[in-house]
Design an enzyme around this catalytic site. Structure first.
Site, PDB file in Angstrom:
ATOM      1  N   CYS A 128      -4.140 -21.113  34.459  1.00  0.00           N
ATOM      2  CA  CYS A 128      -5.035 -20.754  35.563  1.00  0.00           C
ATOM      3  C   CYS A 128      -5.490 -21.958  36.384  1.00  0.00           C
ATOM      4  CB  CYS A 128      -6.238 -20.012  35.020  1.00  0.00           C
ATOM      5  SG  CYS A 128      -7.178 -20.993  33.857  1.00  0.00           S
ATOM      6  N   ASP A 176     -10.934 -15.546  20.231  1.00  0.00           N
ATOM      7  CA  ASP A 176     -11.601 -16.372  21.235  1.00  0.00           C
ATOM      8  C   ASP A 176     -12.620 -17.246  20.531  1.00  0.00           C
ATOM      9  OD1 ASP A 176     -11.783 -16.168  24.542  1.00  0.00           O
ATOM     10  OD2 ASP A 176     -13.527 -17.109  23.601  1.00  0.00           O
ATOM     11  N   PHE A 195      -7.250 -16.628  23.201  1.00  0.00           N
ATOM     12  CA  PHE A 195      -8.054 -16.838  24.419  1.00  0.00           C
ATOM     13  C   PHE A 195      -8.332 -15.484  25.086  1.00  0.00           C
ATOM     14  CE2 PHE A 195      -4.977 -20.251  23.767  1.00  0.00           C
ATOM     15  CZ  PHE A 195      -5.819 -21.330  23.521  1.00  0.00           C
TER      16      PHE A 195
HETATM   17  N1  SAH Z   1      -7.470 -13.497  29.350  1.00  0.00           N
HETATM   18  C1  SAH Z   1      -8.875 -13.408  29.613  1.00  0.00           C
HETATM   19  C2  SAH Z   1      -9.430 -14.686  30.196  1.00  0.00           C
HETATM   20  C3  SAH Z   1      -9.314 -15.894  29.287  1.00  0.00           C
HETATM   21  S1  SAH Z   1     -10.283 -17.241  29.840  1.00  0.00           S
HETATM   22  C4  SAH Z   1      -9.126 -12.263  30.588  1.00  0.00           C
HETATM   23  O1  SAH Z   1      -8.180 -11.872  31.284  1.00  0.00           O
HETATM   24  O2  SAH Z   1     -10.250 -11.771  30.662  1.00  0.00           O
HETATM   25  C5  SAH Z   1     -10.054 -18.390  28.550  1.00  0.00           C
HETATM   26  C6  SAH Z   1     -10.810 -18.068  27.278  1.00  0.00           C
HETATM   27  O3  SAH Z   1     -10.450 -19.066  26.320  1.00  0.00           O
HETATM   28  C7  SAH Z   1     -12.318 -18.107  27.359  1.00  0.00           C
HETATM   29  O4  SAH Z   1     -12.832 -16.868  26.965  1.00  0.00           O
HETATM   30  C8  SAH Z   1     -12.744 -19.198  26.349  1.00  0.00           C
HETATM   31  O5  SAH Z   1     -13.907 -18.849  25.617  1.00  0.00           O
HETATM   32  C9  SAH Z   1     -11.548 -19.262  25.448  1.00  0.00           C
HETATM   33  N2  SAH Z   1     -11.306 -20.529  24.730  1.00  0.00           N
HETATM   34  C10 SAH Z   1     -11.426 -21.788  25.175  1.00  0.00           C
HETATM   35  N3  SAH Z   1     -11.028 -22.689  24.223  1.00  0.00           N
HETATM   36  C11 SAH Z   1     -10.640 -21.957  23.149  1.00  0.00           C
HETATM   37  C12 SAH Z   1     -10.097 -22.269  21.867  1.00  0.00           C
HETATM   38  N4  SAH Z   1      -9.900 -23.544  21.502  1.00  0.00           N
HETATM   39  N5  SAH Z   1      -9.795 -21.263  21.034  1.00  0.00           N
HETATM   40  C13 SAH Z   1      -9.984 -19.977  21.392  1.00  0.00           C
HETATM   41  N6  SAH Z   1     -10.488 -19.612  22.579  1.00  0.00           N
HETATM   42  C14 SAH Z   1     -10.801 -20.582  23.462  1.00  0.00           C
END
Ligand code: SAH
Length: 390
Positions: free
Chosen positions: A334, A245, A223
């Site tokens: 979050c 991601d 993520f």
């Molecule tokens: N840590 C990052 C924010 C993450 S937000 C920062 O600090 O900038 C959560 C992220 O999870 C998003 O970018 C979204 O695209 C991703 N996401 C959602 N479902 C997902 C999945 N099943 N597998 C991988 N990524 C996923």
């Protein structure tokens, strides 16, 4: 002026400082009660409680803007509130980037303003604040002389308020692909098409918390969005970093961010579903020194809280299995629906299932530019935990 009188039983919470008046807490309204009307709120026995904006379409009938009877809600009011917010954030050391206004926690309900150095991104999430957009823009211009202001009001909650989803410039048009600095690194931010306001400022302090555990480590981040934690890990001396991601766009941006910081040889990124690959990789016996997880909220409604619990447990279980004995799990949540205590319980359940023991390194919240107001539970929304996995 419109006057709102509360029922006899419920005024204590509001008297104690909570900024919302629910429709079912109101005994009667005297005067016009249209969306955006500024009303005075009184207890059942006519004690003044504050002034706020109304929306009869919303379950939250009034949101307080001030507790002072003498304060007028006008352009000057918004200038003063924004100046106060900026003074507070500057005092805490946020000079370039910060959440200048975090809604209720900065006494401006339903208003979000992210400051990316000279650029500002705004969300007005309720009708009563939306009507003040011109005053807010004016105040920003007066205080900061910004290079650009953009609204990211393309969010579904606005529809609950009878507002359309929109985005666009609130200043002269500008290049919405900007670069910000954070902790000595640089990051591309796509203000127009990035997630939320383009960048997650709420983790900016937490990104520093991974410094020591990343030295000489093989790091996996799921993520990762635009790769901010991964690139910090590389900067802090990781041997290898793999960021995952599901969004191709986020991964492309993460790769650009790695290059921008000269870390493209250390930090690699893949667009995959983290749930799937983490499961496969733990079956294959892959092991990392550090696993970082910052998944999305999984649910937005209290009715679906079980969905969030299941999601967090599942992903943490999978992540934990990938951590070498003595390595570290960095995990975040979050959503305010999962309160800090519940979050640790979920991680504990995952640890039991994985048959691992945990030693807590640190347990934190969101960065301090997103204030937590005691008594306003939903202002404490981010949980950030580092544990050693034994
Ligand atoms: N840590 C990052 C924010 C993450 S937000 C920062 O600090 O900038 C959560 C992220 O999870 C998003 O970018 C979204 O695209 C991703 N996401 C959602 N479902 C997902 C999945 N099943 N597998 C991988 N990524 C996923």
């Amino acid at each position: 002026m419109t006057k709102v009188f509360l029922n006899k039983k419920i005024s204590r919470r509001i008297e104690n400082g909570h900024p919302w008046v629910f429709a079912n807490e109101v005994n009667r309204v005297e005067g016009p009660a249209e969306g955006g009307t500024i009303a005075e709120v009184y207890t059942h026995d006519s004690k003044f409680l504050g002034k706020g904006y109304m929306n009869p379409l919303s379950q939250i009938l009034v949101r307080f803007l001030t507790r002072s009877k003498n304060e007028t809600i006008d352009e000057e009011f918004f200038y003063n509130r924004l100046s106060e917010a900026w003074a507070y954030k500057s005092k805490l050391g946020y000079t370039e980037n910060c959440r200048l206004v975090f809604g209720e926690a900065d006494y401006l309900p339903a208003l979000i303003i992210d400051k990316f150095n000279d650029y500002f991104v705004i969300q007005t999430l309720a009708l009563g604040i939306d009507v003040w957009k011109p005053a807010i823009v004016k105040a920003l211009e007066r205080i900061f002389k910004p290079k650009g202001i953009y609204e990211r009001n393309d969010v579904p909650v606005r529809e609950l308020e009878g507002l359309p989803q929109i985005k666009g410039f609130l200043s002269e048009p500008f290049d919405t692909n900007i670069i910000i600095r954070e902790n000595g690194l640089q990051f591309h931010v796509d203000i127009e098409n990035g997630q939320k306001t383009g960048y997650f400022l709420d983790q900016q302090d937490n990104r520093r918390a991974i410094e020591h555990i990343c030295n000489d480590a093989d790091v996996l981040e799921a993520f990762c969005y635009t790769g901010t934690f991964s690139i910090h890990a590389g900067h802090y001396g990781a041997k290898s970093v793999l960021g995952l991601d599901i969004s191709e766009k986020a991964v492309t941006q993460a790769k650009r961010n790695a290059e921008l910081n000269g870390l493209q040889d250390v930090c690699k990124f893949q667009a995959v579903n983290a749930f799937d690959v983490l499961k496969v990789w733990s079956k294959e016996g892959r092991q990392y020194d550090v696993v970082i997880l910052d998944p999305p909220a999984f649910t937005k409604s209290r009715e679906n809280i079980q969905k969030a619990i299941t999601g967090y447990k599942e992903i943490n279980l999978r992540g934990m299995k990938l951590v070498k004995k003595g390595g570290f799990l960095v995990t975040a949540s979050c959503t305010n629906l999962v309160q800090p205590q519940l979050f640790t319980e979920i991680i504990e359940m995952a640890a039991k299932d994985a048959r691992r023991n945990l030693r807590q390194v640190t347990y934190r919240a969101q960065a301090s530019d997103h204030p937590i107001i005691w008594g306003m539970e939903n202002t404490h929304y981010l949980k950030f935990l580092i544990v050693q996995v034994l």
